[in-house]
Write an enzyme that holds these catalytic residues in place. Structure first.
Site, short mmCIF file in Angstrom:
data_model
loop_
_atom_site.label_atom_id
_atom_site.label_comp_id
_atom_site.label_asym_id
_atom_site.label_seq_id
_atom_site.Cartn_x
_atom_site.Cartn_y
_atom_site.Cartn_z
N GLU A 91 0.80 -1.21 0.00
CA GLU A 91 0.00 0.00 0.00
C GLU A 91 0.84 1.26 0.00
O GLU A 91 1.94 1.31 0.56
CB GLU A 91 -0.94 -0.03 1.21
CG GLU A 91 -1.93 -1.18 1.07
CD GLU A 91 -2.92 -1.27 2.21
OE1 GLU A 91 -4.07 -1.64 1.94
OE2 GLU A 91 -2.57 -0.99 3.36
N CYS A 104 3.38 8.33 1.50
CA CYS A 104 3.93 7.32 2.41
C CYS A 104 4.12 6.02 1.62
O CYS A 104 3.17 5.45 1.11
CB CYS A 104 2.96 7.13 3.57
SG CYS A 104 3.52 5.91 4.75
N CYS A 111 6.76 -7.58 6.89
CA CYS A 111 7.93 -7.14 7.65
C CYS A 111 8.29 -8.25 8.63
O CYS A 111 7.41 -8.85 9.23
CB CYS A 111 7.63 -5.85 8.40
SG CYS A 111 9.06 -5.23 9.34
N CYS A 115 6.89 -6.13 15.30
CA CYS A 115 6.52 -5.22 16.39
C CYS A 115 5.06 -5.53 16.75
O CYS A 115 4.24 -5.75 15.86
CB CYS A 115 6.67 -3.77 15.96
SG CYS A 115 8.36 -3.36 15.48
N CYS A 118 1.91 -3.46 15.39
CA CYS A 118 1.90 -3.13 13.97
C CYS A 118 1.24 -4.23 13.14
O CYS A 118 1.62 -5.40 13.22
CB CYS A 118 3.34 -2.91 13.49
SG CYS A 118 3.46 -2.64 11.70
N LEU A 231 10.72 4.77 18.28
CA LEU A 231 11.22 4.52 19.64
C LEU A 231 10.18 3.72 20.43
O LEU A 231 10.43 2.62 20.87
CB LEU A 231 11.49 5.88 20.30
CG LEU A 231 12.60 5.97 21.32
CD1 LEU A 231 13.90 5.38 20.80
CD2 LEU A 231 12.80 7.44 21.70
N ASN A 307 -3.21 3.27 16.11
CA ASN A 307 -4.30 2.95 15.20
C ASN A 307 -4.66 1.48 15.36
O ASN A 307 -3.84 0.61 15.07
CB ASN A 307 -3.89 3.23 13.75
CG ASN A 307 -3.74 4.72 13.52
OD1 ASN A 307 -4.64 5.50 13.85
ND2 ASN A 307 -2.60 5.13 13.01
N CYS A 350 -1.22 5.07 9.98
CA CYS A 350 0.02 4.38 10.33
C CYS A 350 -0.25 3.03 10.96
O CYS A 350 -1.08 2.92 11.85
CB CYS A 350 0.79 5.13 11.41
SG CYS A 350 1.11 6.81 11.09
N1 SAH Z 1 9.50 -0.16 9.66
C1 SAH Z 1 9.66 1.23 9.82
C2 SAH Z 1 8.76 2.06 8.95
C3 SAH Z 1 7.34 1.62 8.78
S1 SAH Z 1 6.26 1.79 10.15
C4 SAH Z 1 9.51 1.63 11.26
O1 SAH Z 1 9.10 0.80 12.04
O2 SAH Z 1 9.86 2.76 11.59
C5 SAH Z 1 5.94 3.56 10.26
C6 SAH Z 1 5.55 4.02 11.65
O3 SAH Z 1 4.23 3.59 12.02
C7 SAH Z 1 6.50 3.50 12.71
O4 SAH Z 1 6.83 4.49 13.64
C8 SAH Z 1 5.64 2.44 13.35
O5 SAH Z 1 6.10 2.10 14.61
C9 SAH Z 1 4.29 3.08 13.35
N2 SAH Z 1 3.20 2.16 13.62
C10 SAH Z 1 3.17 0.83 13.40
N3 SAH Z 1 1.98 0.32 13.78
C11 SAH Z 1 1.24 1.34 14.24
C12 SAH Z 1 -0.10 1.47 14.73
N4 SAH Z 1 -0.90 0.41 14.80
N5 SAH Z 1 -0.54 2.68 15.11
C13 SAH Z 1 0.26 3.76 14.99
N6 SAH Z 1 1.52 3.72 14.51
C14 SAH Z 1 2.01 2.53 14.14
FE1 SF4 Z 2 8.10 -3.65 10.69
FE2 SF4 Z 2 5.83 -2.57 11.59
FE3 SF4 Z 2 7.93 -2.86 13.23
FE4 SF4 Z 2 8.02 -1.02 11.25
S1 SF4 Z 2 6.63 -1.02 13.02
S2 SF4 Z 2 9.62 -2.50 11.85
S3 SF4 Z 2 6.85 -2.11 9.65
S4 SF4 Z 2 6.78 -4.52 12.27
#
Ligand code: SAH
Ligand code: SF4
Length: 371
Positions: A91, A104, A111, A115, A118, A231, A307, A350
């Site tokens: 996306e 974006c 991935c 995390c 996410c 972070l 989110n 995000c």
């Molecule tokens: N992998 C990279 C870039 C993609 S994620 C990273 O982790 O930085 C982009 C941003 O969205 C990151 O800061 C991530 O932690 C945040 N993010 C992931 N899941 C989210 C969620 N459910 N709600 C809000 N932000 C989220």
């Molecule tokens: Fe991967 Fe999502 Fe973690 Fe970014 S926030 S490193 S996209 S798992």
């Protein structure tokens, strides 16, 4: 086999035309046709000699990813679902604002870093995107949006239409970890910055990383642009739980890498992203710890309201908690802002990006098909 010209940055294209016995200026011409004009037919590249056009048509092609769906949110956010083969989709999201238009971009299908908050991380890793699939997202957005004003709603005032391209900023904050696909991300970044292609300023292109320490150094060496670091926790114990990658690259090493990066970066601060998870990382004590941590590196902090997605197990911190957390950081002299959530009605916010076609097929939610 034909070469996809979207896979080549200026250097690669120069090498390619040299292989055809052509001078380097042909590469510049091609860059302009492909990226500035968004042309896909060699026959229409009128300032290129017919013989070369014919040679190109035999050996090369211009093949962006296929658009599966194209949706516009009530707030003007637009989202493209792009086919990357084998039933996978990624996306791309465009966020129009008064003073800028931000695209974006995704860098991987899925991935590997898992995390916990996410949605992309929950679906696992599929593969790295090719250069053509990364830059192709900007190519598609530029073609679709052109030099139109950065908005998606027809009922808004047209008077602030800006003459330049709708996409003024790019953030690598879509699906995937950009620094684990650096071989393809760097040529795509170079194309974004190239005056013959998109001509974006280094300060307006941001790579977001979960903190792959050696690759932060590599990015600084190969193509320094603005850096955002996810972070999300102010200490190792909590960060280990939320982001497993922290066990490999703990906060002390991450902060040191950020400080090193700033020596080469186009901006004099790092952006720290911090997702607000109710009862997990949003307390007063967390803010105090975060303030201490943030003093180690010149930075700005961006709070992201979580989110939600199905089965995440987390909830978004209440508005008032976020406001207080933000105020506490600001009072300590740490420049902090809270991100406005956009595009939630089309799951474009995000961390909600999860482009599996099979999963998405039955859903329709007010997605407006664009012409
Ligand atoms: N992998 C990279 C870039 C993609 S994620 C990273 O982790 O930085 C982009 C941003 O969205 C990151 O800061 C991530 O932690 C945040 N993010 C992931 N899941 C989210 C969620 N459910 N709600 C809000 N932000 C989220
Ligand atoms: Fe991967 Fe999502 Fe973690 Fe970014 S926030 S490193 S996209 S798992």
């Amino acid at each position: 086999m034909s070469v996809n010209l979207l896979d080549l940055d200026a250097q690669g294209l120069t090498r390619f035309v040299a292989g055809l016995g052509e001078k380097p200026f042909r590469a510049r011409q091609l860059l302009r046709w492909v990226h500035r004009a968004g042309e896909t037919e060699f026959a229409r590249m009128t300032d290129i000699a017919r013989s070369l056009r014919e040679k190109l048509a035999e050996r090369a092609l211009i093949a962006p990813p296929r658009v599966l769906r194209d949706g516009v949110s009530a707030d003007g956010t637009r989202k493209w679902l792009l086919d990357v083969g084998r039933g996978n989709a990624i996306e791309t999201v465009f966020i129009p604002e008064a003073a800028r238009g931000t695209l974006c971009i995704s860098t991987q299908a899925g991935c590997a870093l898992a995390c916990r908050f996410c949605s992309t991380g929950r679906q696992g890793f599929n593969r790295n995107l090719a250069v053509a699939e990364i830059i192709g997202q900007l190519w598609i957005a530029n073609r679709a949006l052109g030099s139109a004003p950065a908005r998606g709603r027809a009922d808004e005032d047209e008077s602030d239409a800006r003459p330049e391209r709708a996409v003024s900023n790019v953030v690598l904050m879509g699906m995937g970890e950009p620094l684990l696909n650096l071989d393809h991300v760097v040529p795509a970044l170079r194309l974004m910055l190239d005056d013959n292609a998109y001509g974006l300023s280094r300060r307006r292109v941001t790579v977001s990383t979960s903190g792959i320490v050696p690759m932060i150094d590599a990015l600084g060496e190969e193509c320094p642009v603005a850096l955002a670091v996810s972070l999300h926790a102010p200490n190792d114990e909590l960060r280990n739980r939320l982001m497993p990658i922290n066990r490999k690259y703990p906060l002390r090493e991450l902060m040191a890498a950020c400080a090193r990066y700033l020596k080469r970066a186009p901006r004099d601060f790092i952006t720290f992203e911090y997702v607000m998870l109710e009862g997990v990382n949003d307390g007063e004590a967390h803010a105090r710890e975060l303030i201490e941590l943030a003093r180690a590196v010149p930075c700005k902090i961006n709070l992201i309201p979580f989110n939600p997605f199905a089965g995440s197990g987390f909830t978004r911190s209440p508005h008032e908690t976020i406001r207080r957390f933000n105020a506490q950081l600001n009072a300590a002299g740490i420049v902090t802002t809270t991100r406005r959530t956009r595009g939630e009605d089309i799951e474009a916010a995000c961390g909600q990006l999860a482009g599996r076609v099979r999963e998405r097929a039955p859903r329709t939610f007010g997605l407006a098909r664009a012409a």
